[in-house]
Write a protein that holds these residues in place. Structure first.
Motif, mmCIF file in Angstrom:
data_model
loop_
_atom_site.group_PDB
_atom_site.id
_atom_site.type_symbol
_atom_site.label_atom_id
_atom_site.label_comp_id
_atom_site.label_asym_id
_atom_site.label_seq_id
_atom_site.Cartn_x
_atom_site.Cartn_y
_atom_site.Cartn_z
ATOM 1 N N ALA A 119 5.471 7.792 8.644
ATOM 2 C CA ALA A 119 5.551 8.544 7.392
ATOM 3 C C ALA A 119 6.818 9.393 7.447
ATOM 4 O O ALA A 119 7.145 9.952 8.488
ATOM 5 N N GLY A 123 0.836 -1.197 0.000
ATOM 6 C CA GLY A 123 0.000 0.000 0.000
ATOM 7 C C GLY A 123 0.862 1.235 0.000
ATOM 8 O O GLY A 123 1.941 1.243 -0.590
ATOM 9 N N ASP A 124 0.399 2.244 0.692
ATOM 10 C CA ASP A 124 1.153 3.489 0.774
ATOM 11 C C ASP A 124 2.526 3.216 1.379
ATOM 12 O O ASP A 124 2.643 2.523 2.388
ATOM 13 N N HIS A 125 3.545 3.799 0.755
ATOM 14 C CA HIS A 125 4.908 3.585 1.248
ATOM 15 C C HIS A 125 5.136 4.347 2.548
ATOM 16 O O HIS A 125 4.658 5.459 2.723
ATOM 17 N N HIS A 126 5.843 3.718 3.442
ATOM 18 C CA HIS A 126 6.220 4.346 4.708
ATOM 19 C C HIS A 126 7.508 3.704 5.187
ATOM 20 O O HIS A 126 7.940 2.680 4.670
ATOM 21 N N SER A 136 8.665 12.162 4.946
ATOM 22 C CA SER A 136 8.800 12.906 3.702
ATOM 23 C C SER A 136 10.254 13.298 3.415
ATOM 24 O O SER A 136 10.576 13.691 2.303
#
Length: 135
Positions: free
Chosen positions: A91, A73-76, A93
């Motif tokens: 998370a 799924g969403d990368h983290h 950035s």
């Protein structure tokens, strides 16, 4: 694409239902037994390997030699406690920004990365332990 097995389907259901961030093969086998199935360890391994090859689950990097997996799924990124082994998602950035800087500076296009920050979680460190803070 080959038809998924009952074990693969059940693994995806277990992982999608949550309860934890990532699973070892032993965790998955135990959860399947709790659902009334009796898969042998090699069946769980093969099912997870197929799901990983299909991009439906990903291996979570860690400091131990046990394979840990999560739903794709969403990368983290991940925080790994060296005391209790807990793995937490976070998370970040900064890594995406770094990939942009690498592209601008060198022309290299980063297509993937894995970052694991190791240390001691708040539960293990306790409220007064600042000695392990980043230096």
């Amino acid at each position: 694409m080959a038809r998924r097995s009952v074990i693969s389907e059940q693994i995806l259901e277990v992982m999608s239902a949550g309860g934890r961030h990532c699973w070892t093969l032993d965790d998955l086998q135990g959860d399947l037994v709790d659902r009334g199935l009796e898969p042998d360890p090699s069946s769980v391994f093969r099912a997870v390997t197929r799901l990983e090859d299909a991009g439906q689950v990903v291996r979570v990097p860690g400091d131990d030699r046990r394979g840990r997996f999560e739903v794709a799924g969403d990368h983290h990124e991940h925080l790994v406690c060296e005391a209790c082994g807990t793995i937490e998602p976070i998370a970040c950035s900064i890594v995406a920004s770094l990939a942009d800087q690498v592209r601008v500076a060198s022309g290299f296009i980063v297509s993937g990365h894995q970052v694991v920050l190791s240390g001691t979680c708040g539960r293990c460190a306790g409220p007064a332990d600042d000695a392990g803070a980043a230096r």
